[in-house]
Design a protein around this motif. Structure first.
Motif, PDB file in Angstrom:
ATOM      1  N   LEU A 221      36.354 -22.914 -43.911  1.00  0.00           N
ATOM      2  CA  LEU A 221      36.237 -21.992 -42.794  1.00  0.00           C
ATOM      3  C   LEU A 221      37.111 -20.752 -42.956  1.00  0.00           C
ATOM      4  CD1 LEU A 221      36.228 -24.554 -39.827  1.00  0.00           C
ATOM      5  CD2 LEU A 221      34.265 -23.386 -40.850  1.00  0.00           C
ATOM      6  N   ASP A 222      37.987 -20.752 -43.967  1.00  0.00           N
ATOM      7  CA  ASP A 222      38.895 -19.626 -44.147  1.00  0.00           C
ATOM      8  C   ASP A 222      38.122 -18.363 -44.511  1.00  0.00           C
ATOM      9  OD1 ASP A 222      41.763 -20.889 -44.103  1.00  0.00           O
ATOM     10  OD2 ASP A 222      40.538 -22.232 -45.316  1.00  0.00           O
ATOM     11  N   ASN A 223      38.422 -17.283 -43.794  1.00  0.00           N
ATOM     12  CA  ASN A 223      37.682 -16.045 -43.984  1.00  0.00           C
ATOM     13  C   ASN A 223      38.336 -15.189 -45.075  1.00  0.00           C
ATOM     14  OD1 ASN A 223      35.594 -14.261 -43.418  1.00  0.00           O
ATOM     15  ND2 ASN A 223      36.896 -13.047 -42.065  1.00  0.00           N
ATOM     16  N   THR A 224      38.297 -15.698 -46.305  1.00  0.00           N
ATOM     17  CA  THR A 224      38.872 -14.980 -47.436  1.00  0.00           C
ATOM     18  C   THR A 224      37.794 -14.774 -48.501  1.00  0.00           C
ATOM     19  OG1 THR A 224      39.550 -16.906 -48.756  1.00  0.00           O
ATOM     20  CG2 THR A 224      41.042 -16.193 -46.982  1.00  0.00           C
ATOM     21  N   PRO A 225      38.016 -13.870 -49.450  1.00  0.00           N
ATOM     22  CA  PRO A 225      36.986 -13.566 -50.442  1.00  0.00           C
ATOM     23  C   PRO A 225      36.836 -14.617 -51.536  1.00  0.00           C
ATOM     24  CG  PRO A 225      38.663 -11.824 -50.326  1.00  0.00           C
ATOM     25  CD  PRO A 225      39.160 -12.983 -49.563  1.00  0.00           C
ATOM     26  N   ILE A 226      37.707 -15.614 -51.556  1.00  0.00           N
ATOM     27  CA  ILE A 226      37.698 -16.622 -52.618  1.00  0.00           C
ATOM     28  C   ILE A 226      36.947 -17.856 -52.130  1.00  0.00           C
ATOM     29  CG2 ILE A 226      39.126 -18.078 -54.100  1.00  0.00           C
ATOM     30  CD1 ILE A 226      41.389 -15.942 -53.571  1.00  0.00           C
ATOM     31  N   ILE A 227      35.830 -18.162 -52.790  1.00  0.00           N
ATOM     32  CA  ILE A 227      34.991 -19.288 -52.377  1.00  0.00           C
ATOM     33  C   ILE A 227      34.783 -20.214 -53.571  1.00  0.00           C
ATOM     34  CG2 ILE A 227      32.801 -19.981 -51.327  1.00  0.00           C
ATOM     35  CD1 ILE A 227      32.529 -17.131 -50.256  1.00  0.00           C
ATOM     36  N   PRO A 228      35.467 -21.361 -53.609  1.00  0.00           N
ATOM     37  CA  PRO A 228      35.295 -22.283 -54.731  1.00  0.00           C
ATOM     38  C   PRO A 228      34.093 -23.212 -54.530  1.00  0.00           C
ATOM     39  CG  PRO A 228      37.038 -23.066 -53.295  1.00  0.00           C
ATOM     40  CD  PRO A 228      36.541 -21.776 -52.689  1.00  0.00           C
TER      41      PRO A 228
ATOM     42  N   CYS B  87      28.094 -14.309 -47.117  1.00  0.00           N
ATOM     43  CA  CYS B  87      28.044 -15.228 -48.259  1.00  0.00           C
ATOM     44  C   CYS B  87      28.330 -16.660 -47.835  1.00  0.00           C
ATOM     45  CB  CYS B  87      29.035 -14.778 -49.330  1.00  0.00           C
ATOM     46  SG  CYS B  87      28.928 -15.744 -50.864  1.00  0.00           S
ATOM     47  N   ARG B  88      29.349 -16.852 -47.026  1.00  0.00           N
ATOM     48  CA  ARG B  88      29.700 -18.205 -46.589  1.00  0.00           C
ATOM     49  C   ARG B  88      28.566 -18.806 -45.748  1.00  0.00           C
ATOM     50  NH1 ARG B  88      35.034 -19.859 -47.156  1.00  0.00           N
ATOM     51  NH2 ARG B  88      36.397 -18.315 -48.131  1.00  0.00           N
ATOM     52  N   ARG B  89      27.969 -17.992 -44.890  1.00  0.00           N
ATOM     53  CA  ARG B  89      26.857 -18.482 -44.060  1.00  0.00           C
ATOM     54  C   ARG B  89      25.668 -18.887 -44.931  1.00  0.00           C
ATOM     55  NH1 ARG B  89      22.546 -15.999 -42.709  1.00  0.00           N
ATOM     56  NH2 ARG B  89      23.370 -13.961 -43.329  1.00  0.00           N
ATOM     57  N   MET B  90      25.314 -18.064 -45.906  1.00  0.00           N
ATOM     58  CA  MET B  90      24.172 -18.367 -46.759  1.00  0.00           C
ATOM     59  C   MET B  90      24.420 -19.589 -47.630  1.00  0.00           C
ATOM     60  SD  MET B  90      22.724 -14.622 -47.925  1.00  0.00           S
ATOM     61  CE  MET B  90      21.329 -15.399 -48.738  1.00  0.00           C
ATOM     62  N   LEU B  91      25.657 -19.751 -48.110  1.00  0.00           N
ATOM     63  CA  LEU B  91      25.981 -20.929 -48.920  1.00  0.00           C
ATOM     64  C   LEU B  91      25.858 -22.210 -48.080  1.00  0.00           C
ATOM     65  CD1 LEU B  91      29.018 -19.571 -50.965  1.00  0.00           C
ATOM     66  CD2 LEU B  91      26.860 -20.404 -51.928  1.00  0.00           C
ATOM     67  N   ARG B  92      26.360 -22.163 -46.856  1.00  0.00           N
ATOM     68  CA  ARG B  92      26.246 -23.336 -45.983  1.00  0.00           C
ATOM     69  C   ARG B  92      24.777 -23.664 -45.705  1.00  0.00           C
ATOM     70  NH1 ARG B  92      30.324 -20.511 -42.958  1.00  0.00           N
ATOM     71  NH2 ARG B  92      32.404 -21.294 -43.484  1.00  0.00           N
ATOM     72  N   SER B  93      23.964 -22.642 -45.553  1.00  0.00           N
ATOM     73  CA  SER B  93      22.545 -22.877 -45.264  1.00  0.00           C
ATOM     74  C   SER B  93      21.830 -23.565 -46.420  1.00  0.00           C
ATOM     75  CB  SER B  93      21.844 -21.554 -44.940  1.00  0.00           C
ATOM     76  OG  SER B  93      21.669 -20.759 -46.094  1.00  0.00           O
ATOM     77  N   LYS B  94      22.407 -23.431 -47.617  1.00  0.00           N
ATOM     78  CA  LYS B  94      21.823 -24.080 -48.805  1.00  0.00           C
ATOM     79  C   LYS B  94      22.482 -25.421 -49.113  1.00  0.00           C
ATOM     80  CE  LYS B  94      18.889 -20.831 -50.207  1.00  0.00           C
ATOM     81  NZ  LYS B  94      17.446 -21.057 -50.441  1.00  0.00           N
ATOM     82  N   GLY B  95      23.374 -25.863 -48.224  1.00  0.00           N
ATOM     83  CA  GLY B  95      23.981 -27.182 -48.386  1.00  0.00           C
ATOM     84  C   GLY B  95      25.303 -27.199 -49.142  1.00  0.00           C
TER      85      GLY B  95
END
Length: 398
Positions: free
Chosen positions: A330-337, A317-325
């Motif tokens: 960088l914290d590897n936790t399930p909470i992504i604001p 999820c974090r990788r795909m979100l970064r790919s979309k800008g």
């Protein structure tokens, strides 16, 4: 007081909340108002809330002990299951002893004022959870707020405090930002100033440190000056809170924590479900690649290694979100604001996501200063769910 006027004020400020109850078990897809929606709002990080393991354990305890506890823990409300859960929790956290509370909120509002007095100083991170804030307010201690994760600021406050008894309080994984406190260096700082360290491990238990939480994640050995608070209600999929620490600390809390003393105990069924969850995480923290042969029979063999799957899904999820800008920590936790400039914009984005079948409510003041969509990743999410989420977010912000 004119509550109707106050409600209208909240409405005009885009701060009025409404409750949306689901008509199904917790899980990857939930049904709200007759619609099936991908659920990205849950703290059920391992997907255990609806698992056969927990349900089976709760059913058996229900048959053995009945439903209601009938009294507070210090009267006749506790059972042998409660005691067994506390023993298991202490061992799981590497502590001498543990005490069970009705919720994480009850744990913090009961333990913090009980462990401090007017000769104490509390040093609390600026972004600590509301239950910590309220626990500090209930305390007679002198209160200091240090800038979020700023250990230099914390040390300057500790250095200048005349109080002999110092208590530093932090979340390990912060509930709204998903970042991780530097527990290793916080512990060193507390040792330097002879302070106790109180760690709210609610969003770390079952997630980091092979599921055992922040101390295991940072390879810090528990000691008499470290107090670990946590919950059974997030990654462990059950209900209730706990505090683990030295025998002296826990015995003292049994005698002084008002939220424990004056509350009816949780049912034995809740304790049994929590116990089953810890047993599952313990089994998998030793052999993360597969289910061990000695896994208790009530835990179904078809369950995948949820902790490993959770982190693979988080990474994806974090990788795909970064790919979309999108800006992602960088914290590897399930909470992504995903933070926005205004409450109105956040509500609009949340509404657009809902139209596209994604349930991710807006998080607004006073819960946070800056409004956001708080994405919560669980082990039950599949790759196609993550792809749909990221595409829906990209579409919603156009």
């Amino acid at each position: 007081m004119d509550y109707k006027y106050k409600i209208e004020q909240l409405r005009r400020q885009d701060l009025l909340r409404t409750v949306r109850d689901r008509g199904c078990p917790a899980g990857r897809v939930i049904n709200i108002d007759g619609r099936d929606l991908l659920n990205f709002s849950s703290n059920d990080y391992l997907g255990l809330a609806s698992s056969p393991a927990l349900i089976g354990a709760a059913k058996q305890a229900l048959m053995d002990y009945g439903h209601g506890a009938g009294a507070s823990r210090l009267l006749s409300g506790g059972t042998t299951v409660h005691a067994l859960l506390e023993e298991k929790t202490a061992a799981f956290k590497g502590a001498e002893k543990a005490i069970m509370f009705n919720s994480g909120y009850a744990a913090n509002t009961g333990a913090i004022p009980a462990l401090t007095d007017d000769n104490s100083a509390i040093f609390s991170d600026a972004l600590n959870h509301a239950s910590i804030v309220d626990g500090c307010r209930l305390s007679a201690a002198k209160r200091y707020i240090y800038r979020h994760n700023d250990l230099d600021h914390l040390e300057s406050l500790m250095k200048n405090s005349p109080c002999a008894h110092k208590l530093v309080i932090t979340e390990s994984v912060f509930s709204m930002d998903g970042d991780v406190a530097d527990i290793y260096n916080l512990n060193l700082l507390c040792n330097k100033y002879n302070a106790a360290l109180y760690i709210d491990d609610a969003h770390a238990t079952g997630v980091i440190g092979q599921g055992r939480g922040a101390l295991a994640h940072f390879n810090v050995t528990p000691n008499d000056n470290i107090i670990q608070m946590g919950t059974y209600s997030k990654a462990l999929g059950s209900i209730g809170g706990f505090v683990a620490g030295s025998e002296a600390v826990i015995d003292y809390l049994f005698n002084t924590a008002r939220s424990l003393i004056y509350s009816t105990a949780l049912p034995a069924a809740a304790a049994a479900a929590s116990l089953a969850a810890i047993e599952y995480v313990e089994a998998h923290s030793e052999l993360p690649a597969e289910l061990p042969a000695e896994l208790p029979a009530e835990l179904p063999a078809e369950l995948p290694d949820l902790i490993v799957k959770l982190h693979k899904t988080i990474d994806n999820c974090r990788r795909m979100l970064r790919s979309k800008g999108f800006t992602v920590t960088l914290d590897n936790t399930p909470i992504i604001p995903i933070v926005f400039d205004s409450t109105a914009e956040t509500l609009h984005i949340s509404g657009r996501l809902l139209e596209m079948g994604v349930y991710a409510p807006a998080i607004r003041p006073p819960t946070v200063k800056q409004p956001r969509i708080r994405i919560s990743i669980s082990a039950f999410h599949e790759d196609e769910d993550i792809e749909h989420l990221v595409n829906a977010l990209s579409e919603a912000i156009r």
